[in-house]
Design a protein around this motif. Structure first.
Motif: not given
Length: 389
Positions: A256-258, A189-200, A286-287
């Motif tokens: 990358d996360v996966i 959930a924490a990494l998904a937060d990073d993914v989402a806000y970096n994108n949007h 992330f790597s």
């Protein structure tokens, strides 16, 4: 197939107030459903991400952000064999404690609350789900499982040192083992937060005209994605080009996360969720290469978006709204709605009263805070319009 280190609802540690569990929903699914039906979750639709609520219908709000985080988190959890329902519950709850006006409102409220223990939005989320939601006959809050509470409290890692008072209050009655890392689901959930806000945030900054496609195409990750779109769709219009490029950026981050997390989990040789908690380091990450690239993107967004003059002008004004509301309610708390009066009457100290006022203000939406400020000060509820963002 669920991994051996995934959180198992059949082995959950229970709820603070014991309940008979559902015959057709897992305990984590019930947690997710209760979060979705919470008043605090509904109010996220009128709470800011970066732009203030009235500035445009197409910018992200805390609600749309939370939904996007949940979608990313569920995807990653599924790829890693984790419990999707727990992951989704944490993703949907992670921003419940945010004030109106985003981090600007939080900074203002934290400064105002400094004499009374401060304010922290993560701890406030715990307070909301354990005390402030008052819809159920048998208990205050949502009576979530231990695993969901742990994940909300620790999704960014162990909480050590002086605890925010709202978190300390909860932890005293339901030990969340704050010194350890949380489950892999919480870490997702924490990494998904990073993914989402970096994108949007890239999407929203472009829509606001704070920077251009050509400027972000010079950044790592993003540039190759624009180039790929230009090769595949050389005649597409600028709007479709942008969307195609940024959805590829999204895919790069998720992949990358996966891949990185799969390798970390294999190396950890964990065979239980307790093994994940006891590792002493996160396994969802992330790597190093992608993380370094994301820091370049975040530096760009900080300079060109979060600290853009037009954004800073609005932030100064909304900060004043919070700073002026707090002393009004502290000196005359009966200005608050009637259903808050019982709590006000029970407050025996200035600190207790200030925390009630903080609960009330932090729960406001952007538009309600502006309207309430206008009502109490005689100002213009639309005072933020025409600021250039």
């Amino acid at each position: 197939m669920r991994a051996p280190y995934a959180s198992d609802p059949d082995r959950a540690r229970g709820r603070l107030v014991p309940e008979e569990e559902s015959s057709f929903r897992s305990c984590f699914q019930r947690d997710r459903d209760r979060i979705i039906h919470a008043g605090a979750f509904r109010r996220l639709k009128h709470k800011t991400q970066v732009f203030v609520e009235h500035e445009g219908d197409n910018y992200r709000t805390r609600l749309t952000h939370s939904i996007e985080v949940a979608q990313v988190a569920r995807t990653i959890a599924g790829a890693l064999g984790l419990n999707g329902e727990l992951t989704e519950a944490v993703a949907l709850a992670h921003d419940l404690g945010h004030t109106p006006f985003g981090h600007t409102g939080e900074d203002a409220l934290h400064a105002l609350m400094a004499p009374y223990g401060g304010f922290d939005h993560n701890a406030q989320a715990i307070r909301i789900v354990t005390r402030l939601e008052r819809h159920y006959a048998a208990f205050d809050g949502l009576n979530l499982t231990w695993e969901t509470l742990e994940a909300i409290a620790k999704h960014n890692g162990p909480v050590i040192g002086d605890l925010p008072w709202a978190l300390a209050e909860c932890n005293a009655g339901f030990d969340l083992e704050l010194e350890t890392h949380a489950s892999a689901e919480a870490q997702v959930a924490a990494l998904a937060d990073d993914v989402a806000y970096n994108n949007h945030d890239l999407h929203d900054g472009l829509r606001a005209g704070l920077f251009t496609d050509d400027e972000i195409a010079e950044l790592p990750i993003i540039g190759p994605c624009y180039a790929e779109v230009d090769r595949a769709y050389p005649n597409t219009n600028s709007y479709r080009r942008r969307h195609e490029a940024l959805r590829r950026v999204f895919g790069v981050m998720v992949s990358d996360v996966i891949e990185t997390s799969r390798a970390a989990l294999a190396e950890a040789r964990a065979i239980s969720v307790e093994d994940i908690r006891g590792l002493g380091h996160p396994v969802i990450r992330f790597s190093p290469t992608l993380w370094s690239d994301l820091k370049v993107i975040r530096t760009f967004l900080f300079r060109r978006m979060y600290r853009a003059p037009s954004v800073m002008e609005v932030r100064a004004r909304v900060s004043r709204v919070v700073k002026e509301l707090f002393p009004i309610y502290l000196s005359d708390p009966r200005q608050m709605p009637r259903h808050w009066h019982r709590d006000i009457e029970a407050a025996e100290t200035d600190t207790a009263l200030a925390r009630i006022v903080s609960d009330y203000i932090s729960g406001m939406t952007d538009r309600f805070a502006l309207q309430d400020h206008a009502r109490l000060t005689g100002g213009d509820p639309l005072q933020l319009r025409g600021t250039g963002t």
